[in-house]
Motif scaffolding. Structure first.
Motif, PDB file in Angstrom:
ATOM      1  N   THR A   1     -83.295   8.671 -49.383  1.00 11.48           N
ATOM      2  CA  THR A   1     -82.641   9.656 -48.592  1.00 11.48           C
ATOM      3  C   THR A   1     -81.140   9.391 -48.550  1.00 11.48           C
ATOM      4  O   THR A   1     -80.439  10.468 -48.400  1.00 11.48           O
ATOM      5  CB  THR A   1     -83.009   9.258 -46.819  1.00 11.48           C
ATOM      6  OG1 THR A   1     -84.334   9.299 -46.768  1.00 11.48           O
ATOM      7  CG2 THR A   1     -82.280   9.945 -45.994  1.00 11.48           C
ATOM      8  N   TYR A   2     -80.493   8.313 -48.905  1.00  8.56           N
ATOM      9  CA  TYR A   2     -79.190   8.097 -49.010  1.00  8.56           C
ATOM     10  C   TYR A   2     -78.612   8.850 -50.151  1.00  8.56           C
ATOM     11  O   TYR A   2     -77.626   9.250 -50.234  1.00  8.56           O
ATOM     12  CB  TYR A   2     -79.004   6.608 -49.433  1.00  8.56           C
ATOM     13  CG  TYR A   2     -77.564   6.031 -49.517  1.00  8.56           C
ATOM     14  CD1 TYR A   2     -76.775   5.872 -48.360  1.00  8.56           C
ATOM     15  CD2 TYR A   2     -76.842   6.020 -50.676  1.00  8.56           C
ATOM     16  CE1 TYR A   2     -75.247   5.734 -48.471  1.00  8.56           C
ATOM     17  CE2 TYR A   2     -75.632   5.857 -50.968  1.00  8.56           C
ATOM     18  CZ  TYR A   2     -74.776   5.511 -49.548  1.00  8.56           C
ATOM     19  OH  TYR A   2     -73.430   5.077 -49.979  1.00  8.56           O
TER      20      TYR A   2
ATOM     21  N   GLN B   1     -78.905  12.613 -48.973  1.00  7.99           N
ATOM     22  CA  GLN B   1     -77.680  12.963 -47.928  1.00  7.99           C
ATOM     23  C   GLN B   1     -76.345  12.675 -48.173  1.00  7.99           C
ATOM     24  O   GLN B   1     -75.421  13.402 -47.800  1.00  7.99           O
ATOM     25  CB  GLN B   1     -78.391  12.631 -46.619  1.00  7.99           C
ATOM     26  CG  GLN B   1     -79.663  12.954 -46.255  1.00  7.99           C
ATOM     27  CD  GLN B   1     -80.245  12.545 -44.914  1.00  7.99           C
ATOM     28  OE1 GLN B   1     -79.705  11.648 -44.165  1.00  7.99           O
ATOM     29  NE2 GLN B   1     -81.322  13.068 -44.538  1.00  7.99           N
ATOM     30  N   GLN B   2     -76.176  11.420 -48.800  1.00  8.90           N
ATOM     31  CA  GLN B   2     -74.847  11.025 -48.862  1.00  8.90           C
ATOM     32  C   GLN B   2     -74.233  11.391 -50.276  1.00  8.90           C
ATOM     33  O   GLN B   2     -73.164  11.527 -50.425  1.00  8.90           O
ATOM     34  CB  GLN B   2     -74.917   9.429 -48.498  1.00  8.90           C
ATOM     35  CG  GLN B   2     -75.254   8.855 -47.218  1.00  8.90           C
ATOM     36  CD  GLN B   2     -74.299   9.593 -46.119  1.00  8.90           C
ATOM     37  OE1 GLN B   2     -72.865   9.614 -46.408  1.00  8.90           O
ATOM     38  NE2 GLN B   2     -75.179   9.996 -45.058  1.00  8.90           N
TER      39      GLN B   2
ATOM     40  N   HIS C   1     -75.580  13.660 -52.443  1.00  7.44           N
ATOM     41  CA  HIS C   1     -75.953  15.013 -52.695  1.00  7.44           C
ATOM     42  C   HIS C   1     -76.919  15.301 -53.927  1.00  7.44           C
ATOM     43  O   HIS C   1     -76.388  15.996 -54.522  1.00  7.44           O
ATOM     44  CB  HIS C   1     -74.720  15.689 -52.800  1.00  7.44           C
ATOM     45  CG  HIS C   1     -73.853  15.575 -51.460  1.00  7.44           C
ATOM     46  ND1 HIS C   1     -72.480  15.770 -51.380  1.00  7.44           N
ATOM     47  CD2 HIS C   1     -73.985  15.056 -50.118  1.00  7.44           C
ATOM     48  CE1 HIS C   1     -71.946  15.608 -50.300  1.00  7.44           C
ATOM     49  NE2 HIS C   1     -72.990  15.165 -49.397  1.00  7.44           N
TER      50      HIS C   1
ATOM     51  N   LEU D   1     -76.181  20.091 -46.624  1.00  7.84           N
ATOM     52  CA  LEU D   1     -76.870  19.988 -47.879  1.00  7.84           C
ATOM     53  C   LEU D   1     -77.164  21.203 -48.328  1.00  7.84           C
ATOM     54  O   LEU D   1     -77.851  22.286 -47.500  1.00  7.84           O
ATOM     55  CB  LEU D   1     -78.203  18.981 -47.616  1.00  7.84           C
ATOM     56  CG  LEU D   1     -78.103  17.614 -47.213  1.00  7.84           C
ATOM     57  CD1 LEU D   1     -79.244  16.838 -46.818  1.00  7.84           C
ATOM     58  CD2 LEU D   1     -77.226  16.904 -48.239  1.00  7.84           C
TER      59      LEU D   1
ATOM     60  N   SER E   1     -89.434  13.677 -43.603  1.00  8.85           N
ATOM     61  CA  SER E   1     -87.910  13.915 -43.143  1.00  8.85           C
ATOM     62  C   SER E   1     -88.079  15.209 -42.576  1.00  8.85           C
ATOM     63  O   SER E   1     -87.088  15.790 -41.696  1.00  8.85           O
ATOM     64  CB  SER E   1     -87.081  13.895 -44.342  1.00  8.85           C
ATOM     65  OG  SER E   1     -87.511  14.827 -45.510  1.00  8.85           O
TER      66      SER E   1
END
Length: 622
Positions: A90-91, A94-95, A97, A165, A395
């Motif tokens: 997820t990181y 989301q972080q 990209h 995103l 998610s």
């Protein structure tokens, strides 16, 4: 601290001090105690030492006096690992990209490094450091990686700027930002690779296999060790994931960093209570020596028959430092050529030309387990989905638990952990005794049977995953419209498969290992998870190329709702079914070290020919 330093020798005599890793100097009384000839001794019979370098005393060391510390340490370390494992995908999306298939592949590669490097960790432990020091050193490397990961997730300059995103103006991470993050993950992976092959073996070393009161404790330890893994995982994927979702990655990874530091501190508190085994040299080097020596003699025209004389040293212990002797077996007879003396005047200490029976049998034991190892690797491919596509499904599903609480994405893996925490005690306390009464086997069923049960269950996990994903696509395509609890069956079934297969592997690889290959055997089982991660990555890339031309078409696309993840799960089901039948075929033909022919322990009953070498070394016959 002498007993845990690789350059020192064991104290073997009374209250005198001596070096734990050098030449043995043992009084007859102590030798009788070590060989089990004195039934009243409180000293261990497997050569383990205490931290002062003396033969370990059962009253003061090992058993359940030391293993609870190892179990708690494992729980703390697993908290840190799973806090990363369930959140890093997820990181990355989301972080950092990254596209979903790319992020899944990178997570699989990291898991591959973490568990694939266990073979390297086992080599270092067996050849140089020993299990205790290996765990300590690589735990420190692990902690450095965790600090860097926390820094990466805290400093804005080490991440691309926030964005919506998949929007056109969403910037990708720079090469420097990506390199810093991957450096942190690499150190964590390397630390894991050094720790994991040693912890379970180090725990099993705390039990003396010649003591009937302790041998049952070893098998219970494996179950409680697995229980500790899941306690750590439970905390990592619930508490830490919740804090990370509420406070950010810096907080989540920071807590995980604190956990790994605590695990190091907890581990060193057990120093006075542990039993230590001496490093026995590189098993890989000994394997190559057997291969080279056997080939040399083969090209000399040497043939091995029942009356062929084989070489073995005369000493009570084998030529492998700290290892007991092994008797010659009839399996893989070609390798026995390495122990055939071709020149009575030749140097018998050069192991590239002449190996001992024990060294040959050690290599045979390693070769015997390779088919079992290879036929259980496939389980790691569906298992890899626990931290990748299972989490990706969650998610975009409804994770509400009541009107005010939303389950963090990474915490949905709690379904898997809770199932394991419930199943392990039930299996240990109720199922094992019931099966034992029926089968007469000490563990209820054999390790191979336990692995087979796990492989069978994994098939149904993939069926459940495919059915749920198809239902989600067909009836709940709107994000957050389908409850995340639909994922419970696939998580619980995969967890059950893990409980049966991986605990069975812990038992199997430890039991089939020789004294000199304990860490290597643990590394073999753990490396399956790493290889499974790499195979999963390869499968994702193959599917991407054969079903499309990139992340925007094919089965696995940038957006999950546009993908056909159910097809991927059906493919894994087919692969699992084929592998299950392969495993049944391999397991039905497996001959363990106690079934491979002659199994007399040459330490206690040396099989010798009628002659002896002039230098005092004995000769063994098949």
């Amino acid at each position: 601290m002498e007993g845990i330093h690789p350059a020192t020798e064991p104290h073997q005599r009374g209250g005198e001090k001596s070096n734990p890793f050098g030449k043995n100097d043992i009084s007859k009384t102590h030798q009788d105690q070590i060989n089990g000839q004195n039934p009243n001794t409180t000293l261990v019979n497997n050569g383990s030492l205490d931290f002062r370098g003396r033969i370990a005393d059962k009253r003061k060391t090992g058993g359940w006096k030391s293993t609870p510390i190892i179990v708690v340490n494992e729980a703390a370390e697993r908290l840190a690992f799973y806090a990363i494992a369930v959140n890093i995908g997820t990181y990355l999306v989301q972080q950092m990209h990254q596209a979903l298939p790319d992020a899944a592949a990178h997570v699989n590669n990291w898991v591959g490094l973490a568990f694939g490097s266990t073979l390297f960790g086992a080599f270092i432990a067996d050849a140089y450091l020993g299990r205790f020091l290996n765990i300590f050193v690589f735990s420190c490397i692990y902690a450095v990686g965790m600090v860097l990961l926390t820094v990466s997730s805290t400093l804005g300059s080490l991440r691309p700027p926030p964005c919506v995103l998949n929007s056109p103006d969403c910037e990708q991470a720079t090469k420097g930002q990506t390199a810093f993050l991957y450096c942190a993950l690499a150190l964590i992976g390397l630390g894991t690779g050094g720790i994991k092959p040693c912890v379970s073996s180090f725990g099993a070393d705390q039990f003396d296999e010649s003591d009937k009161n302790e041998v049952n404790g070893k098998y219970s330890f494996f179950n409680w060790f697995f229980f500790a893994i899941n306690i750590g995982a439970l905390t990592g994927i619930t508490l830490v994931s919740y804090i990370q979702s509420e406070k950010g990655g810096g907080w989540g990874f920071g807590i995980a960093t604190g956990a790994i530091m605590c695990s190091v501190l907890i581990f060193v508190t057990g120093i006075p209570f542990y039993r230590y085994q001496k490093p026995m040299g590189s098993a890989f080097t000994r394997f190559f020596q057997v291969g080279v020596a056997s080939l040399k003699n083969h090209f000399k025209g040497i043939k091995v028959q029942r009356d062929t004389v084989l070489f073995e040293v005369k000493t009570n212990e084998s030529d492998i430092l700290g290892a007991r002797k092994l008797a010659s077996t009839s399996q893989y007879r070609f390798l026995d050529k390495a122990a055939v003396i071709t020149n009575q005047e030749a140097d018998t200490t050069n192991r590239w030309n002449l190996c001992t029976v024990t060294q040959v049998e050690e290599f045979k034991s390693f070769i015997r387990v390779l088919p079992i190892w290879a036929s259980t690797i496939v389980l790691a491919i569906p298992y890899a989905q626990l931290s990748t596509f299972f989490i990706s499904q969650a998610s975009i599903m409804d994770r509400k638990l009541g009107p005010h609480f939303v389950i963090p994405i990474g915490s949905v893996a709690v379904f898997s952990v809770l199932n394991a925490l419930i199943l392990v005690p039930i299996y240990e306390k109720f199922i094992v005794p019931s099966l034992r009464r029926r089968t007469g086997h000490i563990r209820g069923i054999t390790s191979l049977q336990r692995m087979g049960v796990g492989l069978f269950i994994s098939i149904f996990s993939m069926i459940a995953a495919a059915v749920v994903e198809k239902r989600r696509r067909d009836h709940y395509s709107t994000p957050m419209s389908m409850s995340v609890f639909w994922l419970v069956p696939q998580f619980m079934l995969m967890s059950s498969a893990e409980v049966f297969t991986y605990v069975g592997q812990l038992e199997f690889f430890y039991d089939e290992a020789t004294d000199g290959t304990r860490s290597l055997s643990s590394a073999m089982f753990l490396s399956e998870i790493g290889i499974g991660g790499w195979l999963s990555t390869a499968l994702i890339k193959i599917i991407g190329r054969t079903t499309g031309s990139g992340n925007n078409d094919g089965w696995l696309r940038k957006k999950l709702n546009d993908s056909r993840l159910d097809y991927f799960y059906w493919l894994l089901m087919v692969i699992s079914i084929v592998n299950f039948f392969i495993f049944l075929w391999v397991a039905s033909r497996y001959k363990g070290k106690n079934d491979a022919g002659n199994t007399v322990n040459v330490r206690d009953e040396i099989i010798v020919g009628p002659s002896q070498e002039p230098d005092g070394n004995r000769i063994s016959r098949l």
